[in-house]
Design a protein around this motif. Sequence first.
Motif, PDB file in Angstrom:
ATOM      1  N   ALA A  13       0.833  -1.203   0.000  1.00 37.53           N
ATOM      2  CA  ALA A  13       0.000   0.000   0.000  1.00 37.53           C
ATOM      3  C   ALA A  13       0.868   1.254   0.000  1.00 37.53           C
ATOM      4  CB  ALA A  13      -0.937  -0.003   1.202  1.00 37.53           C
ATOM      5  N   VAL A  17       1.074   3.806  -3.165  1.00 33.55           N
ATOM      6  CA  VAL A  17       0.707   5.217  -3.005  1.00 33.55           C
ATOM      7  C   VAL A  17       1.875   6.116  -3.402  1.00 33.55           C
ATOM      8  CG1 VAL A  17       0.152   6.984  -1.286  1.00 33.55           C
ATOM      9  CG2 VAL A  17      -1.093   4.838  -1.297  1.00 33.55           C
ATOM     10  N   ARG A  20       2.229   6.195  -7.184  1.00 31.92           N
ATOM     11  CA  ARG A  20       1.211   7.053  -7.797  1.00 31.92           C
ATOM     12  C   ARG A  20       1.490   8.523  -7.524  1.00 31.92           C
ATOM     13  NH1 ARG A  20      -4.620   4.920  -6.650  1.00 31.92           N
ATOM     14  NH2 ARG A  20      -5.062   6.690  -7.980  1.00 31.92           N
ATOM     15  N   GLY A  30      -8.458   2.152  -8.143  1.00 29.71           N
ATOM     16  CA  GLY A  30      -8.902   1.996  -6.770  1.00 29.71           C
ATOM     17  C   GLY A  30      -7.779   1.614  -5.833  1.00 29.71           C
ATOM     18  N   TRP A  31      -8.136   1.533  -4.561  1.00 32.56           N
ATOM     19  CA  TRP A  31      -7.116   1.242  -3.557  1.00 32.56           C
ATOM     20  C   TRP A  31      -6.639  -0.200  -3.621  1.00 32.56           C
ATOM     21  CZ3 TRP A  31      -8.408  -2.259   0.285  1.00 32.56           C
ATOM     22  CH2 TRP A  31      -9.755  -2.536   0.447  1.00 32.56           C
ATOM     23  N   THR A  34      -4.062  -0.266  -6.257  1.00 35.05           N
ATOM     24  CA  THR A  34      -2.880   0.435  -5.755  1.00 35.05           C
ATOM     25  C   THR A  34      -2.050  -0.493  -4.870  1.00 35.05           C
ATOM     26  OG1 THR A  34      -4.014   2.570  -5.815  1.00 35.05           O
ATOM     27  CG2 THR A  34      -2.083   2.417  -4.404  1.00 35.05           C
ATOM     28  N   ILE A  35      -2.721  -1.246  -3.998  1.00 36.23           N
ATOM     29  CA  ILE A  35      -2.005  -2.184  -3.122  1.00 36.23           C
ATOM     30  C   ILE A  35      -1.361  -3.287  -3.951  1.00 36.23           C
ATOM     31  CG2 ILE A  35      -2.283  -3.929  -1.309  1.00 36.23           C
ATOM     32  CD1 ILE A  35      -4.448  -2.084  -0.102  1.00 36.23           C
TER      33      ILE A  35
END
Length: 87
Positions: A13, A17, A20, A30-31, A34-35
């Motif tokens: 994560a 982040v 990005r 979405g998250w 991203t993870i």
Amino acid sequence: MFDGILGYIIGGAVIGVLARFFKPGADPMGWIMTILLGILGAVAGGYIAGMLGVSNRFVVWVIAIIAAIILLVIYQMVSGKKVDRPG
């Protein structure tokens, strides 16, 4: 065992982040993606760092973030998302 999995999720994560954040342009994902991007970047970065003989933890994280940025660009090209280019 769960410490390793949880560590990869949390580290993934953070790396996702940061990737990005450092890559210019909008990254509409979405998250969960991203993870996953961060986990793949961490695995790829760890592998590359091991091949290069890098043992400094900070440098390994930098390599993982760079790998995640590259994976993000590849993801956008494959998924048809527009990649913003300066200029």
